[in-house]
Design an enzyme around this catalytic site. Sequence first.
Site, PDB file in Angstrom:
ATOM      1  N   LYS A 232      58.387   2.098 -20.669  1.00 25.06           N
ATOM      2  CA  LYS A 232      57.688   2.712 -21.939  1.00 25.06           C
ATOM      3  C   LYS A 232      58.523   4.013 -21.279  1.00 25.06           C
ATOM      4  CE  LYS A 232      54.589   4.971 -24.394  1.00 25.06           C
ATOM      5  NZ  LYS A 232      52.700   5.086 -25.048  1.00 25.06           N
TER       6      LYS A 232
ATOM      7  N   LYS B 101      60.314   0.177 -24.428  1.00 24.27           N
ATOM      8  CA  LYS B 101      59.812   0.760 -25.632  1.00 24.27           C
ATOM      9  C   LYS B 101      60.358   2.304 -24.959  1.00 24.27           C
ATOM     10  CE  LYS B 101      56.215   3.344 -27.933  1.00 24.27           C
ATOM     11  NZ  LYS B 101      54.564   3.501 -27.457  1.00 24.27           N
TER      12      LYS B 101
HETATM   13  C1  PBG Z   1      50.385   5.431 -26.558  1.00 22.34           C
HETATM   14  C2  PBG Z   1      51.467   5.172 -27.532  1.00 22.34           C
HETATM   15  C3  PBG Z   1      52.711   6.019 -27.594  1.00 22.34           C
HETATM   16  C4  PBG Z   1      53.425   5.460 -28.964  1.00 22.34           C
HETATM   17  C5  PBG Z   1      52.832   3.196 -28.543  1.00 22.34           C
HETATM   18  N1  PBG Z   1      51.425   3.860 -27.813  1.00 22.34           N
HETATM   19  C6  PBG Z   1      52.676   6.667 -28.229  1.00 22.34           C
HETATM   20  C7  PBG Z   1      53.247   7.846 -26.848  1.00 22.34           C
HETATM   21  O1  PBG Z   1      52.623   6.926 -25.585  1.00 22.34           O
HETATM   22  O2  PBG Z   1      52.962   9.120 -26.868  1.00 22.34           O
HETATM   23  C8  PBG Z   1      54.328   5.124 -29.713  1.00 22.34           C
HETATM   24  C9  PBG Z   1      54.648   4.762 -30.917  1.00 22.34           C
HETATM   25  C10 PBG Z   1      55.581   5.218 -31.859  1.00 22.34           C
HETATM   26  O3  PBG Z   1      56.066   6.129 -31.369  1.00 22.34           O
HETATM   27  O4  PBG Z   1      55.811   4.802 -33.145  1.00 22.34           O
HETATM   28  N2  PBG Z   1      50.522   6.525 -25.094  1.00 22.34           N
HETATM   29 ZN    ZN Z   2      48.629   7.274 -24.114  1.00 20.01          ZN
END
Ligand code: PBG
Ligand code: ZN
Length: 323
Positions: free
Chosen positions: A195, A248
Amino acid sequence: MSFPTVRMRRLRGSEALRRLVRETRLGRDDLVLPLFAVPGSGVRQPVASMPGVERLSVDQIAEEAKRVADLGIPAVILFGIPDAKDARGSGADAADGIVQRAVAAARRAAPDLCVMTDVCLCEYTDHGHCGLLEGETVANDPTLARLAATAVSHARAGADVVAPSDMMDGRVAAIRAALDAAHFESVPILAYAAKYASAYYGPFREAAESTPAFGDRRGYQMDPPNQREALREMQLDLDEGADVLMVKPALPYLDVLAEARRRFDVPLAAYHVSGEYAMLMAAAERGWLDGPRAMLEALVSIKRAGADFILTYAAKDVAARLP
Ligand code: PBG
Ligand code: ZN
């Protein structure tokens, strides 16, 4: 052998032929729809930066779960926006918390739907970071117990799959141990393994009210230029007991996905994130591109790169349009 004996265009001459030689197919079975649960009842709040996406109160989550199941989509992933936030994210593992109630409602309404939950603290902390703070740094080890408690509370509420998205080191192992100790050994972990600290989460943070109050997430999410590091993250999550690995965002990281496909014989997921969805919808709104076609092309590219399934805000539209 080459031209003129070889003519690549021969097999492109009709839709029937193209169907026969098509290498990748996008189907309903590939889709997971993210849903945002908010307090109240009868609430459906559109998210301005994500046309077609609404934040739903628990009763509306139940309705939506039914609709999603009827469209043949196998799964949803739930996010919660609590009415109160504090430093430790107490709402994240509250037995009657927003996600816990939403999970129960979705399961009741659509018993065959797979209900996944996002496990993180950022929607529940007043500072908006994904873990507990020590000064201005996000403290890794103290956060693990909070994440594990959150995952267990989701499982207790009926979650079929838990998906940690926090990027703390060791969280998959901590969650696995806690689930097993609470007799949830059959609940799989979908790890947001690779991520990245991405600009493409902007619209999500509007929807989830989870923008950090100070700083950013670069101290725990991955640096976009790194691929080898992503593969290491994925290997570590696998070693800690992850059942499914996720990359992601999706489109900017298809190289990571493709390499992960070559290396790992486990199911792979990809998250076509909020910003990826928003930019397609915005261009389509202006008539600058054919939105539905562009969406299908984006999603099929994610499958072609190696994803087994895709988290996408377009799941309902796509499922409704697939033959
Ligand atoms: C929470 C989380 C996020 C997303 C999924 N879980 C946001 C982040 O990490 O700031 C992003 C999902 C999206 O942008 O569609 N940690
Ligand atoms: Zn988070």
